[in-house]
Scaffold this motif. Structure first.
Motif, PDB file in Angstrom:
ATOM      1  N   GLN A   1       1.231  11.338  -5.297  1.00 58.77           N
ATOM      2  CA  GLN A   1       0.494  12.168  -4.935  1.00 58.77           C
ATOM      3  C   GLN A   1       0.608  13.056  -3.321  1.00 58.77           C
ATOM      4  O   GLN A   1       1.637  12.271  -2.691  1.00 58.77           O
ATOM      5  N   GLU A   2       0.276  12.965  -3.160  1.00 58.78           N
ATOM      6  CA  GLU A   2      -0.236  13.796  -1.912  1.00 58.78           C
ATOM      7  C   GLU A   2      -1.033  13.338  -0.343  1.00 58.78           C
ATOM      8  O   GLU A   2      -1.208  12.030  -0.879  1.00 58.78           O
ATOM      9  N   ASP A   3       0.114  13.233  -0.043  1.00 63.86           N
ATOM     10  CA  ASP A   3      -0.877  12.318   1.617  1.00 63.86           C
ATOM     11  C   ASP A   3      -1.933  12.140   1.780  1.00 63.86           C
ATOM     12  O   ASP A   3      -2.925  13.462   1.820  1.00 63.86           O
ATOM     13  N   LYS A   4      -2.118  10.746   2.012  1.00 65.83           N
ATOM     14  CA  LYS A   4      -4.567  11.069   2.218  1.00 65.83           C
ATOM     15  C   LYS A   4      -5.412  11.873   1.305  1.00 65.83           C
ATOM     16  O   LYS A   4      -6.231  12.212   1.867  1.00 65.83           O
ATOM     17  N   SER A   5      -4.261  11.724   0.046  1.00 63.15           N
ATOM     18  CA  SER A   5      -5.267  12.108  -1.161  1.00 63.15           C
ATOM     19  C   SER A   5      -6.159  11.930  -1.803  1.00 63.15           C
ATOM     20  O   SER A   5      -6.875  11.897  -2.849  1.00 63.15           O
TER      21      SER A   5
ATOM     22  N   ASP B   1      -0.701  -3.151   0.108  1.00 64.47           N
ATOM     23  CA  ASP B   1       0.712  -2.396  -0.287  1.00 64.47           C
ATOM     24  C   ASP B   1      -0.539  -1.144  -0.736  1.00 64.47           C
ATOM     25  O   ASP B   1      -0.175  -0.030   0.011  1.00 64.47           O
ATOM     26  N   VAL B   2      -1.327  -0.520  -1.813  1.00 60.48           N
ATOM     27  CA  VAL B   2      -2.482   0.609  -1.940  1.00 60.48           C
ATOM     28  C   VAL B   2      -2.696   0.817  -0.665  1.00 60.48           C
ATOM     29  O   VAL B   2      -2.807   1.861  -0.110  1.00 60.48           O
ATOM     30  N   LEU B   3      -3.336   0.482   0.384  1.00 66.00           N
ATOM     31  CA  LEU B   3      -3.950   0.194   1.323  1.00 66.00           C
ATOM     32  C   LEU B   3      -3.123   1.088   2.401  1.00 66.00           C
ATOM     33  O   LEU B   3      -3.341   2.277   2.832  1.00 66.00           O
ATOM     34  N   LYS B   4      -1.654   0.545   1.954  1.00 62.31           N
ATOM     35  CA  LYS B   4      -0.791   1.008   3.380  1.00 62.31           C
ATOM     36  C   LYS B   4       0.122   1.983   2.875  1.00 62.31           C
ATOM     37  O   LYS B   4       0.959   2.599   3.764  1.00 62.31           O
ATOM     38  N   HIS B   5      -0.616   2.369   1.808  1.00 66.60           N
ATOM     39  CA  HIS B   5       0.151   3.279   0.868  1.00 66.60           C
ATOM     40  C   HIS B   5      -0.168   5.205   1.664  1.00 66.60           C
ATOM     41  O   HIS B   5      -1.164   5.173   2.054  1.00 66.60           O
ATOM     42  N   ARG B   6       0.663   5.794   2.148  1.00 67.24           N
ATOM     43  CA  ARG B   6       0.610   7.353   2.395  1.00 67.24           C
ATOM     44  C   ARG B   6      -0.061   8.123   1.722  1.00 67.24           C
ATOM     45  O   ARG B   6      -0.757   9.400   2.735  1.00 67.24           O
ATOM     46  N   ALA B   7      -0.629   7.707  -0.169  1.00 70.21           N
ATOM     47  CA  ALA B   7      -1.351   8.518  -0.262  1.00 70.21           C
ATOM     48  C   ALA B   7      -2.228   8.285  -0.220  1.00 70.21           C
ATOM     49  O   ALA B   7      -3.815   9.421  -0.565  1.00 70.21           O
ATOM     50  N   ILE B   8      -3.434   7.446   0.425  1.00 75.83           N
ATOM     51  CA  ILE B   8      -4.300   6.790   0.317  1.00 75.83           C
ATOM     52  C   ILE B   8      -5.494   7.365   1.148  1.00 75.83           C
ATOM     53  O   ILE B   8      -4.743   7.368   2.449  1.00 75.83           O
ATOM     54  N   GLY B   9      -6.885   8.453   0.940  1.00 72.26           N
ATOM     55  CA  GLY B   9      -7.208   8.831   2.034  1.00 72.26           C
ATOM     56  C   GLY B   9      -7.976   8.164   2.344  1.00 72.26           C
ATOM     57  O   GLY B   9      -9.503   8.410   3.338  1.00 72.26           O
ATOM     58  N   GLY B  10      -8.664   6.873   1.176  1.00 71.03           N
ATOM     59  CA  GLY B  10      -9.920   6.455   1.483  1.00 71.03           C
ATOM     60  C   GLY B  10     -10.183   5.744   0.251  1.00 71.03           C
ATOM     61  O   GLY B  10      -9.621   5.389  -0.287  1.00 71.03           O
ATOM     62  N   PHE B  11     -11.967   5.016   0.584  1.00 75.15           N
ATOM     63  CA  PHE B  11     -11.730   3.692   0.462  1.00 75.15           C
ATOM     64  C   PHE B  11     -13.266   3.651  -0.437  1.00 75.15           C
ATOM     65  O   PHE B  11     -13.855   3.077   0.642  1.00 75.15           O
ATOM     66  N   LEU B  12     -13.133   3.904  -1.688  1.00 75.58           N
ATOM     67  CA  LEU B  12     -14.698   2.940  -2.293  1.00 75.58           C
ATOM     68  C   LEU B  12     -14.368   1.555  -2.139  1.00 75.58           C
ATOM     69  O   LEU B  12     -14.418   1.292  -3.414  1.00 75.58           O
ATOM     70  N   THR B  13     -15.741   0.757  -1.399  1.00 80.07           N
ATOM     71  CA  THR B  13     -15.168  -0.654  -1.921  1.00 80.07           C
ATOM     72  C   THR B  13     -16.650  -1.331  -1.640  1.00 80.07           C
ATOM     73  O   THR B  13     -17.620  -0.910  -0.367  1.00 80.07           O
ATOM     74  N   HIS B  14     -17.150  -1.977  -1.951  1.00 84.92           N
ATOM     75  CA  HIS B  14     -18.158  -3.490  -1.952  1.00 84.92           C
ATOM     76  C   HIS B  14     -18.336  -4.123  -0.348  1.00 84.92           C
ATOM     77  O   HIS B  14     -18.814  -4.669  -0.331  1.00 84.92           O
ATOM     78  N   ASN B  15     -17.377  -3.681   0.156  1.00 86.45           N
ATOM     79  CA  ASN B  15     -16.735  -4.170   2.316  1.00 86.45           C
ATOM     80  C   ASN B  15     -17.059  -5.752   2.318  1.00 86.45           C
ATOM     81  O   ASN B  15     -17.548  -6.394   3.033  1.00 86.45           O
ATOM     82  N   GLY B  16     -16.364  -6.123   0.943  1.00 90.79           N
ATOM     83  CA  GLY B  16     -16.440  -7.882   1.095  1.00 90.79           C
ATOM     84  C   GLY B  16     -15.550  -8.455   2.578  1.00 90.79           C
ATOM     85  O   GLY B  16     -14.905  -7.222   3.094  1.00 90.79           O
ATOM     86  N   TRP B  17     -15.187  -9.348   3.197  1.00 89.38           N
ATOM     87  CA  TRP B  17     -14.710  -9.395   4.778  1.00 89.38           C
ATOM     88  C   TRP B  17     -12.991  -9.007   4.208  1.00 89.38           C
ATOM     89  O   TRP B  17     -12.654  -8.970   5.333  1.00 89.38           O
TER      90      TRP B  17
ATOM     91  N   GLU C   1     -19.754  11.918  -5.848  1.00 92.03           N
ATOM     92  CA  GLU C   1     -18.622  13.377  -5.652  1.00 92.03           C
ATOM     93  C   GLU C   1     -18.864  13.444  -3.826  1.00 92.03           C
ATOM     94  O   GLU C   1     -17.514  14.086  -3.417  1.00 92.03           O
ATOM     95  N   GLY C   2     -19.909  13.920  -3.938  1.00 95.99           N
ATOM     96  CA  GLY C   2     -19.874  14.317  -2.365  1.00 95.99           C
ATOM     97  C   GLY C   2     -20.052  13.668  -0.812  1.00 95.99           C
ATOM     98  O   GLY C   2     -19.167  14.197   0.268  1.00 95.99           O
ATOM     99  N   ALA C   3     -19.771  12.046  -1.058  1.00 95.18           N
ATOM    100  CA  ALA C   3     -19.163  11.340  -0.227  1.00 95.18           C
ATOM    101  C   ALA C   3     -17.144  11.427   0.637  1.00 95.18           C
ATOM    102  O   ALA C   3     -17.317  11.388   0.778  1.00 95.18           O
ATOM    103  N   ILE C   4     -17.084  11.960  -1.197  1.00 95.98           N
ATOM    104  CA  ILE C   4     -15.297  11.521  -1.565  1.00 95.98           C
ATOM    105  C   ILE C   4     -14.892  13.061  -0.925  1.00 95.98           C
ATOM    106  O   ILE C   4     -13.947  12.979  -0.558  1.00 95.98           O
ATOM    107  N   ARG C   5     -15.750  13.860  -1.033  1.00101.32           N
ATOM    108  CA  ARG C   5     -15.331  15.606  -0.671  1.00101.32           C
ATOM    109  C   ARG C   5     -15.641  15.615   0.533  1.00101.32           C
ATOM    110  O   ARG C   5     -14.616  16.001   1.522  1.00101.32           O
ATOM    111  N   ARG C   6     -16.960  14.508   1.439  1.00 96.00           N
ATOM    112  CA  ARG C   6     -17.182  14.984   2.861  1.00 96.00           C
ATOM    113  C   ARG C   6     -15.842  14.154   3.692  1.00 96.00           C
ATOM    114  O   ARG C   6     -15.552  14.681   5.108  1.00 96.00           O
ATOM    115  N   LEU C   7     -15.413  13.190   3.399  1.00 97.76           N
ATOM    116  CA  LEU C   7     -14.495  11.841   3.771  1.00 97.76           C
ATOM    117  C   LEU C   7     -12.942  12.268   3.373  1.00 97.76           C
ATOM    118  O   LEU C   7     -12.563  12.745   4.960  1.00 97.76           O
ATOM    119  N   LEU C   8     -12.781  13.247   2.658  1.00 94.66           N
ATOM    120  CA  LEU C   8     -11.282  13.896   2.493  1.00 94.66           C
ATOM    121  C   LEU C   8     -10.872  14.838   2.733  1.00 94.66           C
ATOM    122  O   LEU C   8      -9.832  15.239   3.236  1.00 94.66           O
TER     123      LEU C   8
END
Length: 459
Positions: A266-270, A342-358, A407-414
């Motif tokens: 995948q492309e960087d931060k995509s 490992d996933v979060l540190k990968h160059r391709a990750i641009g955002g995290f849709l998360t439950h926000n556990g600590w 959909e809107g949040a992902i587009r705005r973030l990325l």
């Protein structure tokens, strides 16, 4: 490991993924500083001992029935565990201390202390009766831990007024930065059983020999000052524990390693990474809304869907029509579980849709990955407010599991300018937290104080 210092530390994690990881990470930190490690664990959700050959693992009976192990009610589960584990734990710890006293010769080791989760409420009187110092390992953000003890009072005094729809976005002065709608969600789901349990946690924590937080001054400065006044015991904020031994998580789930080669393409931060932790569940309708939101964003995604995480379905995603799943896989990848660090540190990750556990929140900060917040319960609601409202390193869905909102949040973030500003703030926060772990940093100093403190028990 440094040369053995002749001291052994006992650790006893709560059998939840979010508690086992920090405990094992702390064990690795202490072992690297010369301590021998014994991990006492329950049969339910047992950590994988073979992954940690340098530690001693001892299993105790937990008394849970098969039905009880499948409950999604965490408060009920912890209440049952505290009731059934007390005698087995006392017997185990007593035998260990007797064995240590009976040892002779140069190889003799001293048991320095017990470190266990704040959720174990029977261990403090046991440790006290055996003259063994007990330190509390806390896996919450400091501000949540110290403020959540006010919840019983707020339930009595504020519950009815919280239901006024016109005030839902108002702040809760007694529990910042929660809003009234967040607090209502916490109070709505919890019971008097939890109030009694929290009272015992407060009492046993205050009676302990100290508290260890997986946080740092940069994330919790004001709360740490207040916590030292509240508890009157030594407090050690040693920073994000995973940063000391990256990639050393102790997963209770089988990890799908194919996600890393997929990310490599995948492309960087995509890519938007989606995971709601080890406990939270969604229903089929919510699954479909998230799925359509991800698909319609037209961004590649990596989505963790645990077995049994979709309630009222059959098994995993087998209930979803095959054509729909094939359509999802055209743009993304769905896995049972993945190596999150490992996933979060990968160059391709641009955002995290998360439950926000600590743990997830801190791992995202350390990887400089901005978040889209979808908290489900308990401390997740406060963590999400810090991410979106205080640090401003993410967006909050405000509980709206709707395809258009997602959909809107992902587009705005990325893709949008709002996302660019969030990424800049996240990078600054990452640098500040990272600085705390370096020599002379707040977490670095706190860890050294902890090592010295544990060592002093046997002087």
């Amino acid at each position: 490991m440094e040369k053995s210092n002749g001291l052994r530390v006992m650790l006893f994690p709560l059998p939840l993924q979010g508690c086992i990881n920090p405990t094992i990470q702390l064990a690795k930190i202490l072992h690297s500083r010369g301590f021998s490690i014994t991990v006492i664990y329950t049969r339910f959700n047992a950590p994988k001992a073979s992954s940690h050959p340098l530690f001693t693992f001892l299993e105790i009976q937990d008394g849970l029935s098969e039905t009880e192990t499948k409950t999604h009610d965490v408060t009920l589960l912890l209440t049952l565990l505290n009731r059934s584990c007390e005698t087995p734990f006392r017997d185990c710890l007593t035998k260990l201390l007797q064995s240590a006293d009976a040892e002779t010769g140069e190889e003799k080791e001293k048991i320095s202390c017990l470190i266990d989760d704040s959720g174990w409420i029977f261990t403090q009187p046991i440790a006290q009766s055996l003259n063994l110092p007990r330190l509390v390992l806390n896996t919450y953000k400091v501000s949540f831990f110290r403020n959540h003890f006010v919840l019983p009072q707020l339930r009595r005094e504020m519950y009815l007024s919280l239901q006024d729809d016109s005030e839902q976005d108002d702040p809760v002065q007694e529990f910042p930065p929660l809003r009234k709608k967040d607090l209502l969600q916490i109070l709505d789901k919890e019971t008097e059983v939890l109030d009694s349990y929290s009272k015992m946690i407060l009492e046993t924590t205050k009676a302990s020999s100290g508290i260890i937080f997986m946080s740092c001054e940069e994330l919790d400065q004001d709360s740490l000052i207040q916590a030292r006044e509240d508890f009157q015991v030594p407090i050690f904020a040693i920073g994000p524990s995973h940063s000391y031994f990256p990639g050393s998580s102790s997963s209770l789930f089988k990890v799908d390693e194919t996600c890393i080669p997929w990310l490599d393409k995948q492309e960087d931060k995509s890519v938007i990474y989606v995971s709601f932790g080890s406990v939270n569940t969604i229903n089929e309708a919510e699954f479909m809304e998230i799925a359509w939101g991800l698909r319609n964003s037209n961004q590649p995604f990596l989505w963790v869907v645990r077995l049994s995480s979709v309630v009222h379905g059959t098994e995993w995603i087998e209930a979803i029509p095959k054509k729909f799943i094939e359509m999802l896989h055209e743009k993304g990848k769905i896995v049972n579980w993945c190596p999150q660090e490992d996933v979060l540190k990968h160059r391709a990750i641009g955002g995290f849709l998360t439950h926000n556990g600590w743990n997830s929140t801190v791992e995202s900060i350390c990887a400089s990955v901005p978040m889209i917040c979808l908290p489900f319960q308990w401390d997740q609601l406060l963590n999400a407010r810090f991410v979106s409202d205080i640090w401003m390193v993410g967006m909050h869905l405000e509980g709206r599991i709707e395809k258009n909102v997602i959909e809107g949040a992902i587009r705005r973030l990325l893709l949008g300018t709002e996302g660019e500003a969030i990424r800049e703030r996240m990078e600054l926060l990452k640098v500040n937290v990272g600085r705390s772990l370096k020599p002379k940093g707040s977490a670095y100093r706190s860890l050294q104080h902890l090592i010295d403190y544990i060592s002093s028990f046997n002087l």
